[in-house]
Design an enzyme around this catalytic site. Sequence first.
Site, PDB file in Angstrom:
ATOM      1  N   ASN A  12      91.930 -23.924  41.995  1.00 11.86           N
ATOM      2  CA  ASN A  12      93.080 -23.250  41.409  1.00 11.86           C
ATOM      3  C   ASN A  12      93.496 -23.969  39.838  1.00 11.86           C
ATOM      4  O   ASN A  12      94.147 -23.322  39.392  1.00 11.86           O
ATOM      5  CB  ASN A  12      94.215 -22.855  42.075  1.00 11.86           C
ATOM      6  CG  ASN A  12      94.205 -22.513  43.392  1.00 11.86           C
ATOM      7  OD1 ASN A  12      93.306 -21.244  43.410  1.00 11.86           O
ATOM      8  ND2 ASN A  12      94.610 -22.668  44.592  1.00 11.86           N
TER       9      ASN A  12
ATOM     10  N   SER B 267      90.543 -28.866  44.266  1.00  7.65           N
ATOM     11  CA  SER B 267      91.072 -27.403  44.180  1.00  7.65           C
ATOM     12  C   SER B 267      90.383 -26.417  43.408  1.00  7.65           C
ATOM     13  O   SER B 267      90.110 -26.696  42.321  1.00  7.65           O
ATOM     14  CB  SER B 267      92.526 -27.873  43.497  1.00  7.65           C
ATOM     15  OG  SER B 267      93.345 -26.792  43.128  1.00  7.65           O
TER      16      SER B 267
ATOM     17  N   LYS C  63      88.929 -36.208  48.169  1.00  5.26           N
ATOM     18  CA  LYS C  63      89.056 -34.774  48.842  1.00  5.26           C
ATOM     19  C   LYS C  63      88.212 -33.896  48.560  1.00  5.26           C
ATOM     20  O   LYS C  63      87.965 -33.633  47.022  1.00  5.26           O
ATOM     21  CB  LYS C  63      90.531 -34.253  48.878  1.00  5.26           C
ATOM     22  CG  LYS C  63      90.373 -32.986  49.655  1.00  5.26           C
ATOM     23  CD  LYS C  63      92.175 -32.719  49.699  1.00  5.26           C
ATOM     24  CE  LYS C  63      92.309 -31.469  50.892  1.00  5.26           C
ATOM     25  NZ  LYS C  63      93.718 -31.054  50.814  1.00  5.26           N
TER      26      LYS C  63
ATOM     27  N   ASN D 162      92.200 -35.858  44.590  1.00  7.62           N
ATOM     28  CA  ASN D 162      91.797 -34.263  44.680  1.00  7.62           C
ATOM     29  C   ASN D 162      90.799 -33.889  43.417  1.00  7.62           C
ATOM     30  O   ASN D 162      91.403 -33.579  42.394  1.00  7.62           O
ATOM     31  CB  ASN D 162      93.052 -33.664  44.721  1.00  7.62           C
ATOM     32  CG  ASN D 162      92.667 -32.160  44.922  1.00  7.62           C
ATOM     33  OD1 ASN D 162      91.773 -31.594  45.049  1.00  7.62           O
ATOM     34  ND2 ASN D 162      94.107 -31.311  44.993  1.00  7.62           N
TER      35      ASN D 162
ATOM     36  N   ASP E 294     104.583 -30.133  50.774  1.00  5.78           N
ATOM     37  CA  ASP E 294     105.701 -31.213  50.203  1.00  5.78           C
ATOM     38  C   ASP E 294     105.068 -31.718  48.800  1.00  5.78           C
ATOM     39  O   ASP E 294     104.915 -32.877  48.972  1.00  5.78           O
ATOM     40  CB  ASP E 294     106.175 -32.078  51.324  1.00  5.78           C
ATOM     41  CG  ASP E 294     107.350 -32.939  50.681  1.00  5.78           C
ATOM     42  OD1 ASP E 294     107.975 -32.447  49.667  1.00  5.78           O
ATOM     43  OD2 ASP E 294     107.576 -33.934  51.321  1.00  5.78           O
TER      44      ASP E 294
ATOM     45  N   GLY F 264      91.557 -25.046  59.080  1.00  2.60           N
ATOM     46  CA  GLY F 264      91.672 -24.298  60.469  1.00  2.60           C
ATOM     47  C   GLY F 264      92.049 -24.670  61.673  1.00  2.60           C
ATOM     48  O   GLY F 264      91.817 -24.229  62.828  1.00  2.60           O
TER      49      GLY F 264
ATOM     50  N   ASN G 239      88.878 -29.038  51.447  1.00  2.00           N
ATOM     51  CA  ASN G 239      89.772 -28.300  50.629  1.00  2.00           C
ATOM     52  C   ASN G 239      89.910 -26.818  50.943  1.00  2.00           C
ATOM     53  O   ASN G 239      89.055 -26.522  52.050  1.00  2.00           O
ATOM     54  CB  ASN G 239      89.881 -28.700  49.039  1.00  2.00           C
ATOM     55  CG  ASN G 239      91.389 -28.548  48.486  1.00  2.00           C
ATOM     56  OD1 ASN G 239      92.062 -27.587  48.717  1.00  2.00           O
ATOM     57  ND2 ASN G 239      91.318 -29.203  47.457  1.00  2.00           N
TER      58      ASN G 239
ATOM     59  N   GLY H 275      98.031 -23.518  41.522  1.00  2.00           N
ATOM     60  CA  GLY H 275      97.542 -24.105  40.400  1.00  2.00           C
ATOM     61  C   GLY H 275      98.094 -25.539  40.168  1.00  2.00           C
ATOM     62  O   GLY H 275      98.622 -25.885  39.006  1.00  2.00           O
TER      63      GLY H 275
ATOM     64  N   ASN I 202      98.742 -37.131  47.117  1.00  4.21           N
ATOM     65  CA  ASN I 202      97.643 -36.580  46.616  1.00  4.21           C
ATOM     66  C   ASN I 202      97.682 -36.469  45.264  1.00  4.21           C
ATOM     67  O   ASN I 202      98.794 -35.882  44.867  1.00  4.21           O
ATOM     68  CB  ASN I 202      97.365 -35.153  47.290  1.00  4.21           C
ATOM     69  CG  ASN I 202      96.305 -34.055  46.880  1.00  4.21           C
ATOM     70  OD1 ASN I 202      96.037 -33.594  45.681  1.00  4.21           O
ATOM     71  ND2 ASN I 202      95.302 -34.123  47.608  1.00  4.21           N
TER      72      ASN I 202
END
Length: 358
Positions: A175, A173, A211, A170, A64, A292, A240, A113, A139
């Site tokens: 991306n 990431s 994170k 964060n 979301d 996972g 992540n 991204g 985040n």
Amino acid sequence: MIGALFPLVRPILHGLDAESAHNLTLRALSLMPPRRPAPDDLRLTIDAIGRRFPNPVGLAAGFDKGAEVPDAMLGLGFGFVEVGGVVPRAQPGNPTPRVFRLARDGAVINRFGLNSEGLAVVARRLEARRSRPGLVGVNIGANKDSTDRLADYVACTRALAPLVAFITVNVSSPNTPGLRDLQGEAFLDELMARVVEARDAVHPDTALLLKIAPDIDLASLDAICATALRRGVQGLVVSNTTVARPASLAETELARETGGLSGRPLFGPATRLLAETYLRVERRVPLVGVGGIDSAEAAWTKIRAGATLLQLYSALVYAGPGLVSEIKTGLVARMKAEGLTGLSAVVGRDAAELARSA
């Protein structure tokens, strides 16, 4: 009931490309009437980051992004929801297609991204739900073309800290080019110092989490943990998505797509990193185990490795929302079998073993 309907809806969703299916899901959830979740078993209640969570199973960031449906997700039984990632200025993210299902692997690759409607839109939605029950966090990240990424994090913190239970910084990431460079010791120290200062100036009670990526060596983990503890971070989110591509992947063609891999193949490396992190911080800060989780057994293992709280997302693509109740029921059954009255006694008890074997 929603979980029971998923097997009927899944063929329709999986007949669409992954991003279209996701957007359709968000639209359907936004049209649902408000729903209160059934009360959780009291043995699932856990205290962390200055809050009391009705259960430890949370929704990870990425589902979301725009804070459109946090209350609908809480209504499905999640103990907490993390929206975002959010960046100061609206940005479209990477070109499509940018998300791929690796069905035989129970995995997803995405290279969104940090597509975002921007800080103002998300802040307005979070302000509108501020008086509603339920724990919601956000985040935050930096714009792809930013000339001052530290300032981006500060801007997001100042705007959002009064509106949420926690903020997750964060820096992991894969991306956004260069974003993971902020995990370096000097950059991270300055970043967290400025974010903590910004939070304290507007809403000191909002928890700050960090994170981290699964693709780091243990020396880097040492530095990250030391910086987090020194700067007073209230929790670490581990981890992540990964840029690695395990040789075991069955979807070999799709595995060539660039982006972050999530889902079942991430469980082993993310759980090992979680256990290694627990061994470094112990109970000085709680850990959020991500990567996972697709069953009660996987959730139980994350807790044994050191997770106080859990987050999932990719498994919902394949199992649907009924997975949340399945995990909670399974955790309660585990506690009953061991004669436990809560999960705290399980947190980190097998971290040393899982750091070696996960």
